[in-house]
Design an enzyme around this catalytic site. Structure first.
Site, PDB file in Angstrom:
ATOM      1  N   ALA A 189     -11.260 -14.063   1.019  1.00  0.00           N
ATOM      2  CA  ALA A 189     -10.120 -13.741   0.167  1.00  0.00           C
ATOM      3  C   ALA A 189      -9.061 -12.945   0.927  1.00  0.00           C
ATOM      4  CB  ALA A 189     -10.579 -12.976  -1.070  1.00  0.00           C
TER       5      ALA A 189
ATOM      6  N   GLY B 169      -7.325 -15.532   2.961  1.00  0.00           N
ATOM      7  CA  GLY B 169      -6.597 -16.423   2.063  1.00  0.00           C
ATOM      8  C   GLY B 169      -5.366 -15.780   1.460  1.00  0.00           C
ATOM      9  N   ASP B 170      -5.445 -14.504   1.146  1.00  0.00           N
ATOM     10  CA  ASP B 170      -4.304 -13.769   0.615  1.00  0.00           C
ATOM     11  C   ASP B 170      -3.145 -13.807   1.611  1.00  0.00           C
ATOM     12  OD1 ASP B 170      -2.893 -11.822  -1.120  1.00  0.00           O
ATOM     13  OD2 ASP B 170      -3.310 -10.421   0.509  1.00  0.00           O
ATOM     14  N   ALA B 171      -3.436 -13.546   2.871  1.00  0.00           N
ATOM     15  CA  ALA B 171      -2.396 -13.542   3.904  1.00  0.00           C
ATOM     16  C   ALA B 171      -1.819 -14.937   4.126  1.00  0.00           C
ATOM     17  CB  ALA B 171      -2.969 -12.991   5.212  1.00  0.00           C
TER      18      ALA B 171
ATOM     19  N   GLU C 145       0.334 -15.941   1.046  1.00  0.00           N
ATOM     20  CA  GLU C 145       1.572 -15.145   1.022  1.00  0.00           C
ATOM     21  C   GLU C 145       2.566 -15.682   2.045  1.00  0.00           C
ATOM     22  OE1 GLU C 145       3.881 -11.417   0.098  1.00  0.00           O
ATOM     23  OE2 GLU C 145       1.761 -11.500  -0.386  1.00  0.00           O
TER      24      GLU C 145
END
Length: 163
Positions: A37, A40-42, A45
């Site tokens: 996660a 994946g967040d980076a 974004e």
């Protein structure tokens, strides 16, 4: 200073491909869902910010404000609704691992259900990125981006001001 063209170093700025390095890890399923996660967040974004810039050159603050609707928990929960029916069995397992992971943080601006869906979404994006499945990653990110764009257009995602 050297400026990169759109296709140098495996980068494409048209919403189709964002990053395309070789497979980064041999088996991303072995990583913890919260690590997936984090990655994946980076990745998501960066994808969102790039898509928001593809048609116009706007101030950084405006891009940041617009990106919030896509990367916040409610935006990612909306994304999950659009992609859930097209996930493979392996992708669904990763999503569920992320969704069910015990996070040490508590959501500040989202309810727990949205927050967990968002964590599952981010874990799936991290899994696909680290595993080198970039076509699939870009397909799911594109569907997600378009779903949130439609909600913003209809003003159904909280926290958007249109700026």
């Amino acid at each position: 200073m050297r400026v990169l063209s759109g296709t140098e170093n495996n980068v494409h700025y048209g919403g189709n491909e964002l990053l395309k390095p070789e497979k980064i890890v041999s088996n991303p399923a072995l990583y913890s869902p919260l690590t997936l996660a984090l990655v994946g967040d980076a990745v998501y974004e960066l994808y969102v910010r790039t898509r928001l810039l593809e048609n116009e050159n706007v101030l950084a603050h405006k891009v940041h404000k617009r990106a919030i609707a896509y990367v916040c928990a409610s935006g990612q929960a909306e994304s999950v609704k659009k992609i859930i029916d097209i996930l493979t069995e392996a992708e669904m397992a990763v999503y569920k691992r992320g969704r069910n992971a015990k996070s040490p943080t508590v959501p500040k601006n989202a309810d727990v259900t949205e927050y967990r869906c968002a964590t599952g979404f981010e874990a799936l994006m991290g899994y696909l990125y680290l595993g080198g499945w970039h076509e699939r990653l870009n397909e799911l990110m594109s569907v997600s981006f378009n779903a949130v764009s439609e909600k913003i257009k209809n003003k159904k995602i909280s926290g958007t001001s249109g700026n």
